[in-house]
Design a protein around this motif. Structure first.
Motif, mmCIF file in Angstrom:
data_model
loop_
_atom_site.group_PDB
_atom_site.id
_atom_site.type_symbol
_atom_site.label_atom_id
_atom_site.label_comp_id
_atom_site.label_asym_id
_atom_site.label_seq_id
_atom_site.Cartn_x
_atom_site.Cartn_y
_atom_site.Cartn_z
ATOM 1 N N VAL A 118 0.836 -1.205 0.000
ATOM 2 C CA VAL A 118 0.000 0.000 0.000
ATOM 3 C C VAL A 118 0.866 1.248 0.000
ATOM 4 O O VAL A 118 0.671 2.176 -0.797
ATOM 5 C CB VAL A 118 -0.938 0.003 1.224
ATOM 6 C CG1 VAL A 118 -1.653 1.341 1.354
ATOM 7 C CG2 VAL A 118 -1.954 -1.122 1.108
ATOM 8 N N GLY A 119 1.861 1.285 0.914
ATOM 9 C CA GLY A 119 2.735 2.454 0.982
ATOM 10 C C GLY A 119 3.536 2.645 -0.291
ATOM 11 O O GLY A 119 3.697 3.770 -0.772
ATOM 12 N N GLY A 120 4.046 1.535 -0.849
ATOM 13 C CA GLY A 120 4.796 1.638 -2.097
ATOM 14 C C GLY A 120 3.944 2.144 -3.239
ATOM 15 O O GLY A 120 4.374 2.980 -4.037
ATOM 16 N N LEU A 121 2.689 1.645 -3.320
ATOM 17 C CA LEU A 121 1.784 2.097 -4.381
ATOM 18 C C LEU A 121 1.448 3.567 -4.218
ATOM 19 O O LEU A 121 1.469 4.337 -5.189
ATOM 20 C CB LEU A 121 0.503 1.260 -4.353
ATOM 21 C CG LEU A 121 -0.590 1.692 -5.342
ATOM 22 C CD1 LEU A 121 -0.131 1.466 -6.770
ATOM 23 C CD2 LEU A 121 -1.895 0.945 -5.071
ATOM 24 N N GLN A 122 1.142 3.971 -2.993
ATOM 25 C CA GLN A 122 0.801 5.372 -2.757
ATOM 26 C C GLN A 122 1.986 6.288 -3.078
ATOM 27 O O GLN A 122 1.823 7.339 -3.705
ATOM 28 C CB GLN A 122 0.355 5.559 -1.300
ATOM 29 C CG GLN A 122 -0.208 6.927 -0.983
ATOM 30 C CD GLN A 122 0.857 7.901 -0.513
ATOM 31 O OE1 GLN A 122 1.968 7.514 -0.164
ATOM 32 N NE2 GLN A 122 0.526 9.172 -0.511
ATOM 33 N N GLY A 123 3.206 5.884 -2.658
ATOM 34 C CA GLY A 123 4.384 6.683 -2.976
ATOM 35 C C GLY A 123 4.659 6.738 -4.460
ATOM 36 O O GLY A 123 4.972 7.794 -5.011
ATOM 37 N N MET A 124 4.539 5.586 -5.144
ATOM 38 C CA MET A 124 4.778 5.534 -6.581
ATOM 39 C C MET A 124 3.772 6.385 -7.338
ATOM 40 O O MET A 124 4.131 7.100 -8.285
ATOM 41 C CB MET A 124 4.700 4.086 -7.058
ATOM 42 C CG MET A 124 4.920 3.907 -8.558
ATOM 43 S SD MET A 124 4.858 2.185 -9.084
ATOM 44 C CE MET A 124 3.111 1.828 -8.844
ATOM 45 N N LEU A 125 2.516 6.351 -6.906
ATOM 46 C CA LEU A 125 1.448 7.028 -7.630
ATOM 47 C C LEU A 125 1.410 8.518 -7.327
ATOM 48 O O LEU A 125 1.562 9.362 -8.219
ATOM 49 C CB LEU A 125 0.112 6.378 -7.271
ATOM 50 C CG LEU A 125 -1.158 7.036 -7.805
ATOM 51 C CD1 LEU A 125 -1.185 6.973 -9.315
ATOM 52 C CD2 LEU A 125 -2.390 6.369 -7.213
ATOM 53 N N VAL A 126 1.208 8.852 -6.058
ATOM 54 C CA VAL A 126 0.934 10.241 -5.680
ATOM 55 C C VAL A 126 2.201 11.089 -5.677
ATOM 56 O O VAL A 126 2.203 12.229 -6.151
ATOM 57 C CB VAL A 126 0.242 10.284 -4.304
ATOM 58 C CG1 VAL A 126 0.026 11.715 -3.852
ATOM 59 C CG2 VAL A 126 -1.082 9.528 -4.347
ATOM 60 N N THR A 127 3.293 10.548 -5.123
ATOM 61 C CA THR A 127 4.522 11.326 -5.045
ATOM 62 C C THR A 127 5.417 11.100 -6.242
ATOM 63 O O THR A 127 6.169 11.995 -6.633
ATOM 64 C CB THR A 127 5.289 10.970 -3.750
ATOM 65 O OG1 THR A 127 4.388 10.938 -2.649
ATOM 66 C CG2 THR A 127 6.380 11.967 -3.478
ATOM 67 N N GLY A 128 5.353 9.901 -6.842
ATOM 68 C CA GLY A 128 6.199 9.599 -7.991
ATOM 69 C C GLY A 128 5.609 10.030 -9.308
ATOM 70 O O GLY A 128 6.033 11.016 -9.912
#
Length: 701
Positions: free
Chosen positions: A52-62
């Motif tokens: 979840v954290g990796g997806l959120q970081g990849m999507l929203v911040t990346g």
């Protein structure tokens, strides 16, 4: 069967203990598959949360930050507007934080997180929607941008007509970001507290640090993968890329900015299913609760606090819901260490939000890099620095068993280090000379001095060409100058091929015979990129090394029953005062350094060309100022911290949520001081703590 009814020495049956420790089976409504019950362990929860954290970081911040320049070009919007798009995520998150953290803290946390992941997926699909509802991206026809001697300048704008601008898609991006923010609101409140509740004190920081590190690694992956996607032409499959006359190095290039959001939406839907099936609590969680109360902040006298904590739980149970919320809020707002940690977090969020959003754009403009390469450089800096800093911060807390004061000192030193490293922005690069923008036309190569002249695109060499500013088609002349278009360079002959080139250019002072201008931007000779990138990586390292310790300090200075709600308030402060204004503020600073704006029928669009010196100075001044505020807030948090009396061997009162007996009628017991005791073995009689067994309890009564 008899064993299951055995009474322990503290007055509880094993069955009651099992009910406290076991929050129930893994299930989805009535569906409770047996093979899923083996996954009721903190390690599996961490595994799902890392996705979840990796997806959120990849999507929203990346992905969102990588495609900033691309959507500015494609949909004709400014950096301030893209900053607003980015901030919309935090606006929705701030609105949802209080109800989600409070009611989610009372409910089944994994279920709230699973619903959030599903909402995140919906936002991803919506963010990609403008690509499918607009036509093909057409680069201006090279033939239409050449100089036509004696022609008339034309414009597509009609003052009597109302135009539907493509820039209105900004509101679709805002709505998608609102869904992203609403879906992500449980991740860092309920997700963190769910891990903390089911882990011992020494392991909690490492597990949560691993979770946060996955967010950083996801962000880095978003930068790297997003950069690769930008090397693909935006209209995948609809246009024969071999027929394109431009490459990813061209300032008119727009890559497949939307593809990452489609992939992320599919992954989000898949993750939401297993995550929502975890129970309210994991087996064995209740034994970790008592040990986490020893460092809770308390500004009261020790004896008063101990008695108040023991009796307060019964009183709160009788209060209406609204009164409970106000009471919890009051306790948190009057905790100065907690509040200054919130303000420090807000300052850090301005820095992280601003630089993570516009760092690729800064590298692209400052060092004349294509968007894909700039995003990948930022990703390469974020992977070791951000992820390593977050992991190291959590490890140092565990390795040295740092208490709150030690954690705050560590945060203060790290923040001051970033203030010094911020001077690295002095390694700026001079702008590529742009005729009519920062240098005059027909300057010799030996006297090209980059300075702000104000826009003066018209010159005697192109006065007869009927040029218009609606056609931004930048070319690099053989004289080393960049021109707004072949028309403004006075070029009359088009040469087709793999790269579009021009000849007979009246504004270009060159003796070249093969061609005089090329459809691309001029290369920069700046040598500072290898110096700036390591300094930027160190800035990110010392910024992210603070994140895990400051979160640990927040969890320790707030009582266990208020942690979910406290994190909700913290994230509300961080978003409202930090994450929301951060990208907008940085976007505004970047817009202030713009030298050449796109002209639309309804006003200015995106910026074509920036003053590198001003951009570096503005970002350096803003970054150092905000970091200075952050250091000041950490200092006040340290100065005003008061350790809880529960950590002392004296004045120990360990009150459970179910207070069994409060014996205050001392005359019947022959004791001069009141007695409080519960299901634990420690009890305070007056001011002296005693160890009580079930036999001695009967004797004292």
């Amino acid at each position: 069967m008899a064993d299951s009814k055995q009474i322990s020495t503290d007055g509880h049956s094993d069955l009651e203990t099992d009910c406290e420790d076991d929050g129930g089976p893994c299930k989805w409504g009535p569906f409770k598959p047996d093979f899923c019950q083996r996954f009721r362990k903190p390690g599996w929860v961490l595994f799902c949360l890392c996705w979840v954290g990796g997806l959120q970081g990849m999507l929203v911040t990346g992905f969102v930050n990588v495609i900033i320049t691309s959507i500015e070009r494609r949909f004709e919007i400014s950096s301030t507007e893209t900053g607003t798009i980015v901030s919309s995520y935090d606006i929705a998150s701030a609105i949802c934080l209080i109800p989600v953290s409070y009611f989610g803290g009372l409910g089944i946390k994994p279920r709230y997180i699973g619903i959030g992941v599903f909402t995140l997926g919906l936002g991803s699909f919506l963010f990609a929607l403008p690509h499918f509802t607009t036509g093909l991206y057409i680069v201006d026809n090279a033939q239409d941008t050449i100089c036509i001697p004696g022609g008339n300048a034309t414009t597509t704008c009609d003052a009597t007509t109302t135009y539907g601008s493509i820039s209105n898609y900004m509101y679709v991006f805002v709505l998608a970001q609102l869904l992203h923010g609403a879906g992500s609101s449980p991740f860092y409140t309920l997700g963190v507290t769910y891990l903390d509740e089911n882990l011992p004190l020494r392991s909690s920081a490492l597990y949560i640090g691993t979770y946060y590190s996955c967010v950083i690694f996801g962000t880095a992956l978003g930068y790297l993968a997003g950069g690769e996607l930008l090397n693909i032409w935006t209209d995948v499959g609809a246009v024969d890329t071999s027929s394109l006359s431009i490459t990813p190095d061209n300032p008119k290039w727009v890559g497949a900015w939307w593809l990452g959001f489609v992939i992320s939406g599919v992954i989000a839907f898949l993750i939401s299913v297993p995550l929502s099936g975890f129970p309210r609590a994991l087996p064995g969680s209740s034994k970790y609760r008592q040990e986490k109360e020893s460092e809770v902040y308390s500004g009261k006298k020790k004896a008063e606090t101990a008695i108040a904590d023991a009796s307060q739980k019964h009183a709160e149970a009788e209060k209406p819901l609204v009164k409970n919320i106000f009471h919890s809020t009051k306790l948190l707002l009057t905790n100065p260490t907690f509040m200054f940690l919130n303000l420090a977090g807000a300052s850090e969020a301005i820095i992280v939000g601003g630089f993570s959003t516009f760092a690729p754009k800064f590298l692209e403009s400052e060092y004349s890099l294509p968007a894909a390469r700039a995003a990948q450089y930022v990703g390469l800096a974020v992977i070791p620095a951000g992820g390593g800093g977050t992991l190291l911060g959590g490890y140092l807390v565990k390795r040295f068993n740092l208490k709150v004061r030690g954690i705050l000192r560590m945060c203060l030193v790290s923040t001051l280090s970033v203030c010094v490293l911020g001077l690295g922005f002095l390694t700026y690069c001079d702008n590529v000379p742009f005729a009519g923008v920062n240098v005059r036309y027909q300057n010799s190569s030996s006297s090209l001095t980059v300075e702000y002249l104000g826009k003066q695109l018209d010159s005697t060499c192109n006065s007869n060409c009927a040029c218009t500013e609606e056609d931004y088609h930048p070319v690099c002349g053989r004289d080393g100058l960049m021109y707004f278009s072949p028309c403004y360079a006075g070029c009359q002959v088009l040469q087709t091929g793999d790269v579009t080139r021009y000849n007979n250019c009246s504004c270009i002072d060159s003796n070249a015979t093969d061609y005089m201008a090329e459809f691309t931007s001029c290369d920069s000779s700046c040598i500072w990129l290898p110096v700036f990138l390591p300094l930027f990586a160190l800035m990110m390292f010392f910024t992210f090394i603070v994140s895990m310790p400051s979160l640990t300090a927040t969890l320790r200075v707030v009582s266990e029953k208020h942690r979910s709600f406290g994190l909700g308030i913290q994230w509300l402060v961080v978003r409202c005062l930090g994450a929301i204004p951060g990208p907008i503020l940085f976007g505004k600073m970047i817009d202030l350094s713009c030298l050449l704006w796109q002209k639309r029928c309804d006003g200015d669009g995106s910026c074509f060309f920036y003053n590198n010196k001003l951009m570096s100075y503005y970002l350096m001044a803003l970054g150092i100022s905000i970091k200075g505020l952050s250091a000041l807030f950490f200092f006040f948090a340290l100065l005003l911290y008061k350790k809880s009396p529960n950590s002392s061997k004296e004045n120990i009162i360990e009150a459970d949520s179910k207070l069994d007996i409060a014996a205050t009628d001392t005359s019947a017991n022959g004791i001069d001081n009141p007695v409080f005791y519960n299901s634990t073995e420690k009890i305070s009689v007056g001011t002296e703590p005693q160890v009580i067994t079930s036999t001695t309890l009967k004797t004292k009564l």
